[in-house]
Design a protein around this motif. Structure first.
Motif, mmCIF file in Angstrom:
data_model
loop_
_atom_site.group_PDB
_atom_site.id
_atom_site.type_symbol
_atom_site.label_atom_id
_atom_site.label_comp_id
_atom_site.label_asym_id
_atom_site.label_seq_id
_atom_site.Cartn_x
_atom_site.Cartn_y
_atom_site.Cartn_z
ATOM 1 N N PRO A 24 0.815 -1.216 0.000
ATOM 2 C CA PRO A 24 0.000 0.000 0.000
ATOM 3 C C PRO A 24 0.849 1.267 0.000
ATOM 4 O O PRO A 24 0.518 2.242 -0.658
ATOM 5 N N SER A 25 1.948 1.259 0.728
ATOM 6 C CA SER A 25 2.894 2.376 0.708
ATOM 7 C C SER A 25 4.249 1.848 1.147
ATOM 8 O O SER A 25 4.342 0.860 1.866
ATOM 9 N N PHE A 26 5.284 2.515 0.715
ATOM 10 C CA PHE A 26 6.619 2.034 1.039
ATOM 11 C C PHE A 26 7.089 2.483 2.418
ATOM 12 O O PHE A 26 8.143 2.077 2.874
ATOM 13 N N GLU A 27 6.308 3.323 3.066
ATOM 14 C CA GLU A 27 6.659 3.742 4.422
ATOM 15 C C GLU A 27 6.136 2.774 5.480
ATOM 16 O O GLU A 27 6.612 2.767 6.593
ATOM 17 N N SER A 28 5.150 1.962 5.133
ATOM 18 C CA SER A 28 4.572 1.041 6.113
ATOM 19 C C SER A 28 5.366 -0.264 6.155
ATOM 20 O O SER A 28 6.178 -0.548 5.289
#
Length: 90
Positions: free
Chosen positions: A29-33
């Motif tokens: 979903p996102s590369f920060e998670s």
């Protein structure tokens, strides 16, 4: 035996790359998670093309694992068994 190793490595690398690309598209979903590739949930309302991609993600993962094991373990075992069977009767 180098021939079987190369075939197994080719299957592992190409299927593994296809799995990583599709898993990156559908399960990141996102590369920060922290939820990426395996731990993330699939899209909430997938289209037909999304469902095909999600299905192919599993296909490529299992093809990479089973294909490499087949050529690295299965084929050499079969060849050794044939050789042992041929030497047993002579």
């Amino acid at each position: 035996m180098a021939d079987e190793f190369a075939k197994g490595l080719g299957i592992l690398t190409t299927s593994g790359l296809a799995w990583m690309v599709l898993a990156g598209w559908y399960f990141t979903p996102s590369f920060e998670s922290n939820a990426q590739l395996i731990t993330a949930a699939p899209p909430a309302q997938p289209t037909v093309w999304d469902q095909i991609g999600i299905f192919l993600t599993d296909v490529f993962l299992w093809f990479a694992i089973l294909g490499a094991l087949t050529f690295w373990i299965g084929v050499p075992l079969i060849e050794q068994a044939r050789e042992a069977w041929a030497n047993r009767s002579s």
